[in-house]
Design an enzyme around this catalytic site. Sequence first.
Site, PDB file in Angstrom:
ATOM      1  N   ASP A 229       0.808  -1.419  -0.014  1.00 33.13           N
ATOM      2  CA  ASP A 229      -0.130   0.190  -0.131  1.00 33.13           C
ATOM      3  C   ASP A 229       0.785   1.405  -0.043  1.00 33.13           C
ATOM      4  O   ASP A 229       0.204   2.398  -0.502  1.00 33.13           O
ATOM      5  CB  ASP A 229      -0.881   0.086   1.278  1.00 33.13           C
ATOM      6  CG  ASP A 229      -1.941  -1.121   1.143  1.00 33.13           C
ATOM      7  OD1 ASP A 229      -2.323  -1.428   0.083  1.00 33.13           O
ATOM      8  OD2 ASP A 229      -2.511  -1.528   2.199  1.00 33.13           O
ATOM      9  N   ASP A 253      -0.115   5.848   1.717  1.00 31.32           N
ATOM     10  CA  ASP A 253      -1.493   5.167   2.439  1.00 31.32           C
ATOM     11  C   ASP A 253      -1.207   5.673   3.942  1.00 31.32           C
ATOM     12  O   ASP A 253      -1.087   6.733   4.315  1.00 31.32           O
ATOM     13  CB  ASP A 253      -1.342   3.570   2.396  1.00 31.32           C
ATOM     14  CG  ASP A 253      -2.812   3.176   2.646  1.00 31.32           C
ATOM     15  OD1 ASP A 253      -3.643   3.710   2.386  1.00 31.32           O
ATOM     16  OD2 ASP A 253      -2.633   2.159   3.581  1.00 31.32           O
ATOM     17  N   ASP A 257       0.237   1.447  10.141  1.00 28.95           N
ATOM     18  CA  ASP A 257      -1.033   0.824  10.129  1.00 28.95           C
ATOM     19  C   ASP A 257      -0.755  -0.276  10.867  1.00 28.95           C
ATOM     20  O   ASP A 257       0.323  -1.155  10.574  1.00 28.95           O
ATOM     21  CB  ASP A 257      -1.482   0.613   8.616  1.00 28.95           C
ATOM     22  CG  ASP A 257      -2.185   1.525   8.146  1.00 28.95           C
ATOM     23  OD1 ASP A 257      -2.167   2.555   8.420  1.00 28.95           O
ATOM     24  OD2 ASP A 257      -2.496   1.465   6.888  1.00 28.95           O
ATOM     25  N   ARG A 309      -7.386  10.348  11.548  1.00 26.46           N
ATOM     26  CA  ARG A 309      -6.914   9.094  11.831  1.00 26.46           C
ATOM     27  C   ARG A 309      -5.852   9.236  12.911  1.00 26.46           C
ATOM     28  O   ARG A 309      -4.584   9.000  12.329  1.00 26.46           O
ATOM     29  CB  ARG A 309      -6.700   8.203  10.500  1.00 26.46           C
ATOM     30  CG  ARG A 309      -7.885   7.801   9.793  1.00 26.46           C
ATOM     31  CD  ARG A 309      -7.600   6.560   8.749  1.00 26.46           C
ATOM     32  NE  ARG A 309      -8.777   6.166   8.026  1.00 26.46           N
ATOM     33  CZ  ARG A 309      -8.570   5.307   7.162  1.00 26.46           C
ATOM     34  NH1 ARG A 309      -7.475   4.545   6.769  1.00 26.46           N
ATOM     35  NH2 ARG A 309      -9.933   4.820   6.600  1.00 26.46           N
TER      36      ARG A 309
END
Length: 431
Positions: A229, A253, A257, A309
């Site tokens: 990603d 991205d 994560d 986020r």
Amino acid sequence: MGMKMKKQSILSCMLLIGILCMHSGAAAKPLESLFPEDSREAGLANTTTVEDDPESVVQMVQRSIDNSTRRRELGYLSCGTGNPIDDCWRCDPNWESHRKRLADCAIGFGRDAIGGKHGRFYLITDPNDYDAVTPRPGTLRHAVIQTEPLWIIFQRDMVIQLKEELIMNSYKTIDGRGVNVHIANGPCITAQYVSHIIIHGIHVHDCKPAGNAMVRDSPTHYGWRTICDGDGISIFGGSHIWVDHVSLANCADGLIDAIMGSTAITISNSYFTHHNEVMLLGHSDSYTPDVKMRVTVAYNHFGEGLIQRMPRCRHGYFHVVNNDYTHWEMYAVGGSANPTINSQGNRFLAPANPSAKEVTKRIIGDVEEWSHWNWRSKGDMMLNGAYFVPSGAGASSAYQKASSMEARPSSLVGPLTQNAGVLFCRKGARC
């Protein structure tokens, strides 16, 4: 009376001498060789377990903070920051000779991550990434795929542009202190189904997708990788991971994560800038194995050019403590699929946009569904109209134990996070 006082004085002196001797002995650890040698604990088994009671870890974080602040107030063995991670190792001007002391300084859910503490040092001498299948000795890719524990350091300043994602093996520390190391302008770091990873003191930015290629992940195995990603740091089914004092920006991205059942993670003292979807914790609403996810996000600075986020959570338990939020465009902390979010002692500075003052965002519109999710704000500082929408039962069992511990006051977030991101470290001086 005089004899009694004399005896007490002698005993006090003996006790003081004993304490000084113990402290002197503890500080006399030698530096292991920088040159190749057989690891003393190659293949070290993972004997630690993921914490079953997240509230006990929350309380442990608080004890570390309290102890650090007391040391600062007493002027005893402290650099004066009150940050329990930094005060654990940054006070030492001989940090270069005691690099592995860092492995004893993590707090929160990732506190057991030991990285390459029990292995030898591996010196990176070559910034190039010649071949993802046959990496050359001296390169970062060659270091991270080894099966033995390694503490990876760098010979000099370097910019490492990877050809394919850097797939790490377990029990590795990437330690960029003392030099200026950037992983940039290509695919970046992946920790997939591995454990005990420490990433400290490097810049990670401008990461891009790559793949549809063969990539080696151990000395005895390589395989086909589909398109990645373009995350800065991707944690996929990993555990006991600690990311500390890393500066991250502008990736394709996410900056960090953590998905697919990853757990026992601490993200601390890092500096995030210029990015949209900063941090995703949880694979999807339907991926229920993420209910075991435990992540601590502490002492970070979420800075300029960020949109959303910080983090975005699913399932699991997330402790967000003493972070400095100075910029967001949509929201700061969000989630779906009933995550437990415990926000304590953070400083939230809302943007000028009157439609973006809310700190929180439920990625679902049905109030009846999210009203029972345990999201709380305790001791957070709300500036420029910022507000946090809580939910769930404030006195529920999920918070009952945690309510007995407090983060540092949000008024101290400035000094706690002022050194977030990569530190300037030089030999013979405190970082």
